[in-house]
Write a protein that holds these residues in place. Structure first.
Motif, PDB file in Angstrom:
ATOM      1  N   TYR A  31     -52.019 -33.219 -25.444  1.00 48.18           N
ATOM      2  CA  TYR A  31     -51.750 -33.866 -26.726  1.00 48.18           C
ATOM      3  C   TYR A  31     -50.512 -33.236 -27.341  1.00 48.18           C
ATOM      4  CZ  TYR A  31     -56.381 -35.658 -25.936  1.00 48.18           C
ATOM      5  OH  TYR A  31     -57.461 -36.282 -25.362  1.00 48.18           O
ATOM      6  N   MET A  32     -49.655 -34.092 -27.892  1.00 45.61           N
ATOM      7  CA  MET A  32     -48.354 -33.634 -28.376  1.00 45.61           C
ATOM      8  C   MET A  32     -48.483 -32.935 -29.734  1.00 45.61           C
ATOM      9  SD  MET A  32     -46.831 -34.478 -25.759  1.00 45.61           S
ATOM     10  CE  MET A  32     -47.157 -35.553 -24.367  1.00 45.61           C
ATOM     11  N   THR A  33     -47.605 -31.962 -29.948  1.00 46.48           N
ATOM     12  CA  THR A  33     -47.667 -31.151 -31.157  1.00 46.48           C
ATOM     13  C   THR A  33     -46.939 -31.837 -32.309  1.00 46.48           C
ATOM     14  OG1 THR A  33     -47.488 -29.242 -29.681  1.00 46.48           O
ATOM     15  CG2 THR A  33     -47.307 -28.837 -32.058  1.00 46.48           C
ATOM     16  N   ILE A  37     -46.427 -28.553 -37.375  1.00 50.18           N
ATOM     17  CA  ILE A  37     -47.095 -27.440 -36.687  1.00 50.18           C
ATOM     18  C   ILE A  37     -46.113 -26.733 -35.763  1.00 50.18           C
ATOM     19  CG2 ILE A  37     -48.891 -26.836 -35.028  1.00 50.18           C
ATOM     20  CD1 ILE A  37     -50.629 -28.977 -36.238  1.00 50.18           C
ATOM     21  N   ALA A  38     -45.284 -27.512 -35.051  1.00 50.77           N
ATOM     22  CA  ALA A  38     -44.290 -26.904 -34.167  1.00 50.77           C
ATOM     23  C   ALA A  38     -43.334 -26.007 -34.953  1.00 50.77           C
ATOM     24  CB  ALA A  38     -43.517 -28.003 -33.438  1.00 50.77           C
ATOM     25  N   ALA A  39     -42.890 -26.486 -36.116  1.00 48.90           N
ATOM     26  CA  ALA A  39     -41.972 -25.696 -36.946  1.00 48.90           C
ATOM     27  C   ALA A  39     -42.640 -24.419 -37.444  1.00 48.90           C
ATOM     28  CB  ALA A  39     -41.482 -26.542 -38.116  1.00 48.90           C
ATOM     29  N   GLY A  62     -41.045 -31.793 -25.621  1.00 48.01           N
ATOM     30  CA  GLY A  62     -40.159 -30.701 -25.992  1.00 48.01           C
ATOM     31  C   GLY A  62     -40.176 -30.323 -27.454  1.00 48.01           C
ATOM     32  N   SER A  63     -41.172 -30.744 -28.196  1.00 47.28           N
ATOM     33  CA  SER A  63     -41.182 -30.497 -29.640  1.00 47.28           C
ATOM     34  C   SER A  63     -41.239 -29.005 -29.967  1.00 47.28           C
ATOM     35  CB  SER A  63     -42.358 -31.225 -30.302  1.00 47.28           C
ATOM     36  OG  SER A  63     -43.599 -30.801 -29.755  1.00 47.28           O
TER      37      SER A  63
END
Length: 499
Positions: A31-33, A37-39, A62-63
């Motif tokens: 599941y993609m971030t 949340i990635a930041a 690539g997030s």
């Protein structure tokens, strides 16, 4: 800047160990971030580095790498030079991954390597060669069980990693590939924090890294809302081969961080030195402060134990009866307990009775006083631990009881507890003190016997006094019980010496 797409190192494998073409994210457990949340994850990395080699395991689109590179641009000092290695199995994502990484790098002096590979095959080969090329690792790994007979399990075993899920395998391998002092940041389910299946993984983490911080999302529905993932997630920061110090525990309901708060805790609050299971506690509830006053005994010191209900109904189908026949034994499910004991129940989807015969005798308990706790509960329930007092008068004329596998049973050498002790134990297990403590290490829907053994308990004499008092004063409210426990029993606990 140089951005290349490297050829696959090894033939990709699925979790079952068979060759397969890349599939959708659900099939891969991936599941993609979300960007916020990635930041936030990228912001948690220490800023005292001048060069780096970042590993993004299971990179997706690539997030996470993009967030890491964005954080570099925001540094007040000179941007460090380095490399990023993005490993992704799904060929359908490679073009977008390559494009996003190239755009994120921009004018930064960063080399980029996009690798299509099964990460477990890729990483175990590097570990086997004793290579540790990375200074940083950032990952949102897939969540999927690993079969014991799979190629993945064999590859992991060969490099000394024993685990049962892809997410813990990704974290362990990423940690193994870090240089001394390297930092790992991962968003993962918190189910690894307790339970016997993840014990080897917990030992591996504690052997090779220091825990720097843990961030808890208190809502199970918010972190991956777009993908409708019902999972309690944490952000875990580890430092490879570092000395353990205080741990930062932070908390927010969702990725917006508008209710963010953090505290620092001694490492002994997170992993108790005397705990052989090495459970990870995440203290974020004020009720936790009351626990040391309320109880400091182990269950075994009380002469008690707790076991999973031994009757697995599908294995004993020929001995199950919808309603009891002469000579049958009461078969108890969670559905027989709803505020009080209701047996037999009609209508009821489950059988009410088990035939008494040599084939079933070894699964039975003598009729008596026991405390049972349901094995399944959810974070959203008012209490995660819900206990009931099983009393022999609820089953007149019965010599034995059968407890189904979805119940945990407190007993004394598989025999009845004293009545007052059983009642006091039941009342204690239903307090907010126990609930707060339990939520600090349990991040899934199971309430296992191992978890219940890990709880702190008052002495047997205090539990007996509590049970006797409550039985002498029927119709007590929960508030009265909690007041009595807090004002009377907790105050006596430090002076009590009776086991």
């Amino acid at each position: 800047m140089r951005c290349v797409q490297a050829p696959s190192l090894l033939t990709p494998f699925t979790a079952s160990g068979t060759k397969a073409q890349p599939a959708g994210k659900a099939a891969l457990g991936q599941y993609m971030t979300p960007h916020p949340i990635a930041a936030f994850m990228a912001s948690l990395f220490p800023q005292n580095f001048s060069t780096f080699h970042l590993l993004d395991a299971g990179a997706g689109r690539g997030s996470l790498t993009c967030a890491f590179l964005d954080a570099l641009r925001q540094r007040k000092d000179a941007c460090p030079q380095g490399e990023v290695s993005l490993v992704e199995y799904d060929a359908n994502l490679l073009q977008e991954l390559h494009r996003n990484a190239t755009k994120a790098i921009g004018t930064l002096l960063v080399q980029c390597h996009v690798q299509q590979a099964d990460f477990i095959a890729y990483a175990t080969e590097l570990v086997a060669r004793k290579q540790r090329p990375f200074t940083h690792a950032i990952l949102n790994p897939p969540y999927k069980k690993i079969r014991s007979d799979s190629t993945h399990r064999a590859l992991l075993h060969d490099v000394g990693i024993e685990t049962v899920n892809l997410y813990t395998a990704f974290v362990a391998l990423s940690l193994a590939l870090l240089q001394p002092g390297g930092t790992l940041m991962a968003i993962i389910p918190r189910s690894f924090c307790n339970g016997p299946y993840y014990r080897p993984f917990r030992y591996f983490v504690l052997q090779h890294a220091a825990i720097r911080s843990i961030h808890l999302f208190t809502s199970r529905t918010e972190a991956f809302k777009a993908d409708k993932v019902l999972q309690e997630n944490i952000l875990l920061t580890l430092e490879r081969d570092a000395k353990q110090a205080e741990v930062i525990i932070s908390c927010s309901e969702n990725s917006a961080m508008d209710d963010y708060h953090e505290t620092k805790h001694p490492f002994g609050d997170i992993v108790r030195p005397e705990d052989s299971e090495k459970f990870f506690f995440i203290p974020h509830n004020q009720d936790m402060e009351k626990i040391p006053l309320a109880a400091n005994r182990s269950l075994t010191s009380l002469g008690l134990d707790v076991s999973t209900g031994p009757v697995v109904d599908f294995r004993l189908k020929e001995y199950l009866h919808p309603m009891p026949l002469p000579g049958d034994v009461p078969l108890l499910y969670p559905g027989h307990f709803n505020g009080s004991t209701q047996w037999p129940r009609h209508p009821f989807k489950k059988p009410n009775a088990l035939a008494f015969c040599p084939e079933t005798r070894k699964w039975l308990y003598p009729n008596g006083h026991y405390v049972i706790v349901r094995r399944l509960s959810s974070k959203e329930e008012k209490r995660r631990v819900t206990a009931y007092h099983v009393q022999p008068e609820s089953f007149p004329g019965q010599d034995y009881l059968a407890f189904e596998n979805h119940l945990n049973v407190f007993h004394r050498c598989k025999r009845s507890l004293p009545r007052d002790l059983a009642h006091g134990l039941m009342l204690y297990l239903n307090t907010p003190f126990v609930d707060a403590f339990f939520r600090c290490f349990n991040g899934h829907t199971q309430v296992n016997a191992t978890d219940l053994r890990s709880l702190p308990y008052p002495s047997a004499s205090i539990l007996t006094k509590l049970g006797q008092w409550a039985l002498e004063h029927p119709n007590l409210s929960q508030e009265e019980i909690e007041y009595y426990l807090n004002a009377t029993l907790i105050e006596r606990q430090p002076q009590d010496s009776t086991p």
